[in-house]
Design a protein around this motif. Structure first.
Motif, mmCIF file in Angstrom:
data_model
loop_
_atom_site.group_PDB
_atom_site.id
_atom_site.type_symbol
_atom_site.label_atom_id
_atom_site.label_comp_id
_atom_site.label_asym_id
_atom_site.label_seq_id
_atom_site.Cartn_x
_atom_site.Cartn_y
_atom_site.Cartn_z
ATOM 1 N N GLU A 184 -24.672 -3.951 10.670
ATOM 2 C CA GLU A 184 -23.758 -4.206 9.954
ATOM 3 C C GLU A 184 -22.438 -4.901 9.050
ATOM 4 O O GLU A 184 -21.651 -5.182 8.276
ATOM 5 N N SER A 185 -22.807 -6.509 9.547
ATOM 6 C CA SER A 185 -22.377 -7.823 8.533
ATOM 7 C C SER A 185 -23.260 -7.377 7.536
ATOM 8 O O SER A 185 -22.631 -8.857 6.785
ATOM 9 N N ILE A 186 -24.521 -7.645 7.094
ATOM 10 C CA ILE A 186 -25.159 -7.364 6.124
ATOM 11 C C ILE A 186 -24.949 -6.433 4.870
ATOM 12 O O ILE A 186 -25.701 -6.039 3.850
ATOM 13 N N GLU A 187 -24.336 -4.710 5.793
ATOM 14 C CA GLU A 187 -24.611 -3.736 4.862
ATOM 15 C C GLU A 187 -24.104 -3.830 3.221
ATOM 16 O O GLU A 187 -24.623 -2.977 2.633
ATOM 17 N N LYS A 188 -22.872 -4.690 3.274
ATOM 18 C CA LYS A 188 -22.343 -4.836 1.483
ATOM 19 C C LYS A 188 -23.000 -5.324 1.200
ATOM 20 O O LYS A 188 -22.779 -6.137 -0.015
ATOM 21 N N ILE A 189 -23.693 -6.655 1.618
ATOM 22 C CA ILE A 189 -24.434 -7.631 0.615
ATOM 23 C C ILE A 189 -25.932 -7.025 0.097
ATOM 24 O O ILE A 189 -27.054 -6.153 0.918
ATOM 25 N N ASP A 190 -26.243 -7.102 -0.813
ATOM 26 C CA ASP A 190 -27.562 -6.952 -2.126
ATOM 27 C C ASP A 190 -27.907 -8.964 -2.616
ATOM 28 O O ASP A 190 -26.936 -9.758 -2.828
ATOM 29 N N ILE A 191 -28.796 -8.915 -2.984
ATOM 30 C CA ILE A 191 -29.724 -10.112 -2.881
ATOM 31 C C ILE A 191 -29.384 -9.510 -4.500
ATOM 32 O O ILE A 191 -30.081 -8.591 -5.074
ATOM 33 N N LYS A 192 -29.706 -10.904 -5.575
ATOM 34 C CA LYS A 192 -29.984 -10.922 -6.973
ATOM 35 C C LYS A 192 -31.078 -9.836 -7.407
ATOM 36 O O LYS A 192 -31.130 -9.128 -8.600
ATOM 37 N N ASP A 193 -32.175 -10.715 -6.839
ATOM 38 C CA ASP A 193 -33.624 -9.947 -7.580
ATOM 39 C C ASP A 193 -33.888 -8.906 -6.979
ATOM 40 O O ASP A 193 -34.372 -8.456 -5.588
ATOM 41 N N GLN A 194 -33.823 -7.264 -7.043
ATOM 42 C CA GLN A 194 -33.927 -6.432 -6.667
ATOM 43 C C GLN A 194 -35.171 -5.550 -7.199
ATOM 44 O O GLN A 194 -35.630 -4.451 -6.399
ATOM 45 N N THR A 195 -36.203 -6.453 -7.630
ATOM 46 C CA THR A 195 -37.131 -5.850 -7.816
ATOM 47 C C THR A 195 -38.614 -6.479 -6.681
ATOM 48 O O THR A 195 -39.408 -6.380 -6.379
ATOM 49 N N LYS A 196 -37.737 -7.441 -5.856
ATOM 50 C CA LYS A 196 -38.460 -7.883 -4.400
ATOM 51 C C LYS A 196 -38.852 -7.247 -3.625
ATOM 52 O O LYS A 196 -38.019 -6.453 -3.526
ATOM 53 N N GLY A 197 -40.232 -7.565 -3.475
ATOM 54 C CA GLY A 197 -40.925 -6.970 -2.669
ATOM 55 C C GLY A 197 -41.306 -5.178 -3.073
ATOM 56 O O GLY A 197 -42.511 -4.423 -2.511
ATOM 57 N N LYS A 198 -41.828 -5.486 -4.678
ATOM 58 C CA LYS A 198 -42.272 -4.064 -4.610
ATOM 59 C C LYS A 198 -43.677 -3.941 -4.808
ATOM 60 O O LYS A 198 -44.776 -2.754 -4.860
ATOM 61 N N MET A 247 -43.214 -0.839 15.265
ATOM 62 C CA MET A 247 -41.977 -1.008 15.510
ATOM 63 C C MET A 247 -40.439 -2.363 14.321
ATOM 64 O O MET A 247 -39.808 -1.650 14.705
ATOM 65 N N ASN A 248 -41.350 -1.821 12.886
ATOM 66 C CA ASN A 248 -40.510 -2.453 12.054
ATOM 67 C C ASN A 248 -38.763 -1.191 11.724
ATOM 68 O O ASN A 248 -38.580 -1.670 10.758
ATOM 69 N N PHE A 249 -39.683 0.101 12.342
ATOM 70 C CA PHE A 249 -38.885 0.612 12.473
ATOM 71 C C PHE A 249 -36.950 0.718 13.020
ATOM 72 O O PHE A 249 -35.775 0.694 11.967
ATOM 73 N N THR A 250 -36.940 -0.243 13.191
ATOM 74 C CA THR A 250 -35.992 -1.365 14.305
ATOM 75 C C THR A 250 -35.372 -2.207 12.374
ATOM 76 O O THR A 250 -34.079 -2.835 13.286
ATOM 77 N N HIS A 251 -36.729 -2.566 12.205
ATOM 78 C CA HIS A 251 -35.763 -3.662 11.032
ATOM 79 C C HIS A 251 -35.452 -2.913 9.354
ATOM 80 O O HIS A 251 -35.565 -4.023 8.466
ATOM 81 N N ILE A 252 -35.564 -1.729 9.480
ATOM 82 C CA ILE A 252 -35.582 -1.461 8.123
ATOM 83 C C ILE A 252 -34.447 -1.556 7.269
ATOM 84 O O ILE A 252 -34.501 -1.958 6.097
ATOM 85 N N LYS A 308 -32.612 -5.085 2.393
ATOM 86 C CA LYS A 308 -32.291 -5.974 2.135
ATOM 87 C C LYS A 308 -32.383 -7.149 1.503
ATOM 88 O O LYS A 308 -32.436 -7.556 0.419
ATOM 89 N N SER A 309 -33.813 -7.301 2.040
ATOM 90 C CA SER A 309 -34.472 -8.847 1.618
ATOM 91 C C SER A 309 -36.090 -8.394 0.870
ATOM 92 O O SER A 309 -35.941 -9.376 0.130
ATOM 93 N N LEU A 310 -36.230 -7.367 0.821
ATOM 94 C CA LEU A 310 -36.752 -6.491 0.069
ATOM 95 C C LEU A 310 -36.560 -5.123 -0.990
ATOM 96 O O LEU A 310 -37.482 -4.547 -0.493
ATOM 97 N N PRO A 311 -35.859 -5.278 -1.880
ATOM 98 C CA PRO A 311 -35.062 -4.104 -2.157
ATOM 99 C C PRO A 311 -35.596 -3.527 -2.741
ATOM 100 O O PRO A 311 -35.565 -1.868 -2.874
ATOM 101 N N SER A 312 -37.143 -3.404 -3.184
ATOM 102 C CA SER A 312 -38.278 -2.714 -3.827
ATOM 103 C C SER A 312 -39.273 -2.526 -3.465
ATOM 104 O O SER A 312 -40.186 -1.484 -3.599
ATOM 105 N N SER A 313 -39.043 -2.826 -1.808
ATOM 106 C CA SER A 313 -40.777 -1.915 -1.498
ATOM 107 C C SER A 313 -40.455 -0.537 -0.254
ATOM 108 O O SER A 313 -39.231 -0.350 -0.587
ATOM 109 N N LYS A 314 -41.526 -0.604 -0.405
ATOM 110 C CA LYS A 314 -41.849 1.334 0.233
ATOM 111 C C LYS A 314 -41.440 1.439 1.741
ATOM 112 O O LYS A 314 -42.559 0.749 2.134
#
Length: 201
Positions: free
Chosen positions: A81-95, A176-181, A186-192
């Motif tokens: 909830e503390s990062i919900e409105k934060i986006d990193i600049k590189d939105q291609t990270k994690g593709k 268990m990464n479902f808890t970290h979705i 947020k940290s890897l915006p383009s990941s699937k």
């Protein structure tokens, strides 16, 4: 399965005596599961009752208590909830990254096998990297901000890219990464992210 066998099983539940929790577990659980399986097609309500009783006996001998998991999940929700409105600049990270998440026994391994049959995809298996990075947040980072999210994403890529090698994509199949979705997105915006769900039956 004869009616006589069913009655024998039910009588064993009523009349057995136990010298310990483990003794009770060994005597009752197989019978509960037997009856639950038998009644699946006959009477779903009765079947569910037996499954619940069997799982309760399993729960009674385990050292893990759900309250510990609930506290962890509550902490993760508050942190997100503390990062919900934060986006990193590189939105291609994690593709290059594919996450398969879900509860155990939901088909994540089969799904990984199907996806990694593609020659562009490397099956990484159950990687602990993201969970480890998340656990470092409270000890190494002063605040949850864009910079922290960027560092988490970059640190994850530095672990996974050498493993991925010449493949275009890599699958991280840690259920268990479902808890970290939220943190993954947020940290890897383009990941699937593929969330595997299953009917409890």
């Amino acid at each position: 399965i004869s009616l006589n066998l069913l009655e024998t099983a039910k009588n064993l539940i009523k009349n057995s005596s136990y010298i310990s929790h483990m003794d009770k577990f060994n005597k009752l659980v197989p019978i509960y599961f037997f009856l639950a399986y038998y009644y699946e097609k006959e009477n779903q309500k009765i079947s569910e009752d037996y499954y619940i009783k069997a799982n309760q006996e399993i729960f009674n001998i385990q050292r893990i208590r759900m309250i510990a998991f609930q506290k962890i999940f509550k902490k993760q929700i508050d942190a997100y909830e503390s990062i919900e409105k934060i986006d990193i600049k590189d939105q291609t990270k994690g593709k290059e990254n594919i996450f398969i998440v879900g509860l155990p026994r939901s088909g994540t391994t089969l799904l990984e096998s199907a996806i990694s049959a593609n020659k562009q995809v490397f099956a990484g298996g159950e990687m602990k990297a993201f969970n480890t990075l998340y656990n470092r947040i409270s000890s190494e980072y002063e605040s949850l901000d864009e910079g922290t999210l960027n560092k988490i994403g970059q640190a994850y890529l530095e672990v996974m890219n050498p493993i991925r090698g010449e493949f275009d994509f890599i699958v991280d199949k840690m259920p268990m990464n479902f808890t970290h979705i939220g943190f993954i997105l947020k940290s890897l915006p383009s990941s699937k992210i593929i969330l595997a769900l299953r009917n409890p039956w």
